[in-house]
Design an enzyme around this catalytic site. Structure first.
Site, PDB file in Angstrom:
ATOM      1  N   ASP A 160       9.309   7.254 -13.024  1.00  0.00           N
ATOM      2  CA  ASP A 160      10.340   6.220 -13.194  1.00  0.00           C
ATOM      3  C   ASP A 160      11.693   6.875 -13.469  1.00  0.00           C
ATOM      4  O   ASP A 160      12.730   6.455 -12.943  1.00  0.00           O
ATOM      5  CB  ASP A 160       9.950   5.292 -14.354  1.00  0.00           C
ATOM      6  CG  ASP A 160       8.511   4.835 -14.238  1.00  0.00           C
ATOM      7  OD1 ASP A 160       8.216   4.067 -13.325  1.00  0.00           O
ATOM      8  OD2 ASP A 160       7.674   5.284 -15.043  1.00  0.00           O
ATOM      9  N   HIS A 188       5.177   2.074 -18.643  1.00  0.00           N
ATOM     10  CA  HIS A 188       5.214   2.357 -17.200  1.00  0.00           C
ATOM     11  C   HIS A 188       4.690   1.115 -16.484  1.00  0.00           C
ATOM     12  O   HIS A 188       3.533   1.040 -16.071  1.00  0.00           O
ATOM     13  CB  HIS A 188       4.351   3.581 -16.868  1.00  0.00           C
ATOM     14  CG  HIS A 188       4.206   3.803 -15.386  1.00  0.00           C
ATOM     15  ND1 HIS A 188       5.268   4.098 -14.568  1.00  0.00           N
ATOM     16  CD2 HIS A 188       3.121   3.759 -14.580  1.00  0.00           C
ATOM     17  CE1 HIS A 188       4.836   4.209 -13.325  1.00  0.00           C
ATOM     18  NE2 HIS A 188       3.535   4.012 -13.306  1.00  0.00           N
TER      19      HIS A 188
HETATM   20  N1  LIG Z   1       1.998   6.977 -14.013  1.00  0.00           N
HETATM   21  C1  LIG Z   1       2.467   6.996 -12.792  1.00  0.00           C
HETATM   22  O1  LIG Z   1       3.667   7.164 -12.571  1.00  0.00           O
HETATM   23  C2  LIG Z   1       1.560   6.791 -11.610  1.00  0.00           C
HETATM   24  C3  LIG Z   1       0.231   6.537 -11.788  1.00  0.00           C
HETATM   25  N2  LIG Z   1      -0.595   6.340 -10.705  1.00  0.00           N
HETATM   26  C4  LIG Z   1      -2.010   6.090 -10.997  1.00  0.00           C
HETATM   27  O2  LIG Z   1      -2.745   7.297 -10.839  1.00  0.00           O
HETATM   28  C5  LIG Z   1      -4.121   6.967 -10.623  1.00  0.00           C
HETATM   29  C6  LIG Z   1      -4.669   7.775  -9.451  1.00  0.00           C
HETATM   30  O3  LIG Z   1      -4.017   7.409  -8.271  1.00  0.00           O
HETATM   31  P1  LIG Z   1      -4.523   7.939  -6.845  1.00  0.00           P
HETATM   32  O4  LIG Z   1      -4.754   9.398  -6.866  1.00  0.00           O
HETATM   33  O5  LIG Z   1      -3.611   7.364  -5.842  1.00  0.00           O
HETATM   34  O6  LIG Z   1      -5.921   7.166  -6.752  1.00  0.00           O
HETATM   35  P2  LIG Z   1      -7.186   7.515  -5.832  1.00  0.00           P
HETATM   36  O7  LIG Z   1      -8.075   6.320  -5.829  1.00  0.00           O
HETATM   37  O8  LIG Z   1      -6.751   8.106  -4.532  1.00  0.00           O
HETATM   38  O9  LIG Z   1      -7.866   8.681  -6.665  1.00  0.00           O
HETATM   39  C7  LIG Z   1      -8.406   8.450  -7.922  1.00  0.00           C
HETATM   40  C8  LIG Z   1      -9.569   9.402  -8.065  1.00  0.00           C
HETATM   41  O10 LIG Z   1     -10.060   9.286  -9.392  1.00  0.00           O
HETATM   42  C9  LIG Z   1     -11.456   9.450  -9.320  1.00  0.00           C
HETATM   43  N3  LIG Z   1     -12.071   8.931 -10.551  1.00  0.00           N
HETATM   44  C10 LIG Z   1     -12.396   7.657 -10.854  1.00  0.00           C
HETATM   45  N4  LIG Z   1     -13.003   7.616 -12.049  1.00  0.00           N
HETATM   46  C11 LIG Z   1     -13.043   8.868 -12.511  1.00  0.00           C
HETATM   47  C12 LIG Z   1     -13.577   9.472 -13.679  1.00  0.00           C
HETATM   48  N5  LIG Z   1     -14.184   8.748 -14.624  1.00  0.00           N
HETATM   49  N6  LIG Z   1     -13.434  10.801 -13.821  1.00  0.00           N
HETATM   50  C13 LIG Z   1     -12.843  11.547 -12.884  1.00  0.00           C
HETATM   51  N7  LIG Z   1     -12.351  11.047 -11.745  1.00  0.00           N
HETATM   52  C14 LIG Z   1     -12.446   9.727 -11.560  1.00  0.00           C
HETATM   53  C15 LIG Z   1     -11.858   8.686  -8.062  1.00  0.00           C
HETATM   54  O11 LIG Z   1     -13.121   9.094  -7.601  1.00  0.00           O
HETATM   55  C16 LIG Z   1     -10.732   9.070  -7.126  1.00  0.00           C
HETATM   56  O12 LIG Z   1     -11.049  10.220  -6.354  1.00  0.00           O
HETATM   57  C17 LIG Z   1      -4.141   5.442 -10.389  1.00  0.00           C
HETATM   58  O13 LIG Z   1      -4.548   4.807 -11.600  1.00  0.00           O
HETATM   59  C18 LIG Z   1      -2.705   5.125 -10.080  1.00  0.00           C
HETATM   60  O14 LIG Z   1      -2.385   3.788 -10.361  1.00  0.00           O
HETATM   61  C19 LIG Z   1      -0.124   6.428  -9.444  1.00  0.00           C
HETATM   62  C20 LIG Z   1       1.194   6.676  -9.216  1.00  0.00           C
HETATM   63  C21 LIG Z   1       2.143   6.855 -10.278  1.00  0.00           C
HETATM   64  O1  LIG Z   2       2.766   1.257  -8.863  1.00  0.00           O
HETATM   65  C1  LIG Z   2       1.632   1.750  -8.885  1.00  0.00           C
HETATM   66  O2  LIG Z   2       0.592   1.100  -8.969  1.00  0.00           O
HETATM   67  C2  LIG Z   2       1.539   3.238  -8.872  1.00  0.00           C
HETATM   68  C3  LIG Z   2       2.511   3.710  -9.865  1.00  0.00           C
HETATM   69  O3  LIG Z   2       2.251   3.686 -11.059  1.00  0.00           O
HETATM   70  C4  LIG Z   2       3.879   3.982  -9.410  1.00  0.00           C
HETATM   71  O4  LIG Z   2       4.118   4.190  -8.227  1.00  0.00           O
HETATM   72  O5  LIG Z   2       4.751   3.996 -10.285  1.00  0.00           O
END
Ligand SMILES: NC(=O)C1=CN([C@@H]2O[C@H](COP(=O)(O)OP(=O)(O)OC[C@H]3O[C@@H](n4cnc5c(N)ncnc54)[C@H](O)[C@@H]3O)[C@@H](O)[C@H]2O)C=CC1
Ligand SMILES: O=C([O-])CC(=O)C(=O)O
Length: 330
Positions: A160, A188
């Site tokens: 952000d 967030h």
């Molecule tokens: N804070 C931020 O700024 C942001 C946060 N996110 C969040 O990050 C997270 C991951 O996003 P992506 O990589 O796109 O999702 P994704 O679905 O591509 O990957 C998530 C991975 O986590 C694994 N997973 C699920 N439960 C698990 C566990 N108990 N232990 C270990 N691994 C586990 C899944 O198998 C999957 O491979 C989501 O919650 C998303 O919303 C995404 C973008 C920005």
């Molecule tokens: O918006 C979402 O779900 C993923 C995220 O946290 C971001 O892009 O900031």
């Protein structure tokens, strides 16, 4: 190169963010070219095969700084001796969801991982939570790791922060490097408050440089706060490379220190500063040094900013109450 590799645990390593994050860490983006890194990668059992493929690709890069990779589905093994844990693994939201809707699906992941970190991580562990809803997931992990100092947990609001810098730079037609002292307050989520009243552009107040309260309120703040949803709308899945990049920025600045005359945004445990109830994991302006952070004190908060901060903090309190209700924290 120093002999002892830094042990970096990454959860959700076979996911979208992992696919960008691991290669950046392995290539030295986090610790530089002289520090070897051992990656310790956690996934759920069904994703281990895909993770093996990612490890094959890591091997194929022949990164000089990559000192080894361990993979597995048991956090007690993967977190063993970890110096840094990046908790990414969690379900992402899809179109039409708010990040808070993920609480019940993802919250439980962070109880077990908090306990495993508590029991197995190295004494100098630092934990960054990216998986959503990031602030409250960090609160859950922190609450389940009573032996780890609370200051060692943070949640990612750096994406952000970077988005806010980029939007402001585009508006004023200046390079991003001219922008300092950006702050994201609160959660967030769509209630977050990107604050231009304390940000600076070439050393001058950013809100004054913009000189357009309507743009600030009705374009800047919603664009930054809803950027995640805009990316989902455009890409069909949530931000990944930018989230990985922000995860690196946040960890690097935490461990190496923020720049002189600047600060960064990190969601950290509140000590009551700026009226944020003690114990909530809320985003603040912080300076960092050697793996420690301090909330920047003494900023004047006007009525507009007060209202925005209070609204986001109220949402954090609701999320905390919801996870209490679910039995994920006591
Ligand atoms: N804070 C931020 O700024 C942001 C946060 N996110 C969040 O990050 C997270 C991951 O996003 P992506 O990589 O796109 O999702 P994704 O679905 O591509 O990957 C998530 C991975 O986590 C694994 N997973 C699920 N439960 C698990 C566990 N108990 N232990 C270990 N691994 C586990 C899944 O198998 C999957 O491979 C989501 O919650 C998303 O919303 C995404 C973008 C920005
Ligand atoms: O918006 C979402 O779900 C993923 C995220 O946290 C971001 O892009 O900031």
């Amino acid at each position: 190169m120093s002999a002892q590799p830094v042990k970096v645990a990454v959860t959700g390593a076979a996911g979208q963010i992992g696919y960008s994050l691991l290669f950046r860490i392995a290539s030295g983006a986090l610790f530089g070219p002289d520090t070897p890194v051992q990656l310790r990668l956690l996934e759920i059992t069904p994703a281990l095969k895909a993770l093996e493929g990612v490890v094959m690709e890591l091997d194929d890069c022949a990164f000089p700084t990559l000192a080894g990779v361990e993979i597995g589905d048991d956090p007690n093994v993967i977190f063993d001796g970890a110096n840094l844990a990046l908790l990414v693994g969690a379900r992402p939201r899809t179109k039409g969801m708010e990040r808070g809707d993920l609480l019940s699906a993802n919250g439980a992941i962070f109880t077990g991982q908090g306990k495993a970190l508590n029991d197995h991580a190295a004494d100098d562990i630092r934990i960054g939570v990216t998986g959503n809803p990031a602030n409250t997931n960090a609160l859950i992990a922190m609450s389940n790791a009573p032996d780890i100092p609370k200051e060692r947990f943070s949640a990612l609001t750096r994406l952000d922060h970077n988005r806010a810098i980029s939007q402001l730079a585009a508006k004023l037609q200046v390079p991003v490097t001219e922008i300092t002292k950006m702050t994201i307050w609160g959660n967030h989520s769509a209630t977050q408050y990107p604050d231009l009243f304390h940000a600076e552009v070439s050393g001058k107040n950013a809100a004054e440089a913009v000189g357009d309260q309507d743009w600030l309120e009705n374009t800047f703040i919603p664009t930054v706060a809803k950027r995640g949803a805009a990316i989902i709308e455009a890409r069909g899945s949530s931000s990944a490379a930018s989230a990985a990049s922000a995860t690196i920025d946040a960890a690097r600045d935490w461990l190496n220190g923020s720049a002189k005359d600047d600060w960064v945004s990190m969601a950290v445990v509140s000590d009551g500063s700026y009226g944020v109830p003690e114990g909530l994991i809320s985003s603040f302006p912080v300076t960092t040094k050697n793996g420690d952070w301090e909330i920047v004190q003494g900023l004047d908060i006007d009525d507009f900013s007060r209202g925005k901060i209070d609204a986001s903090v109220a949402e954090l309190a609701e999320e905390r109450d919801a996870v209490k209700e679910l039995g994920l924290i006591s």
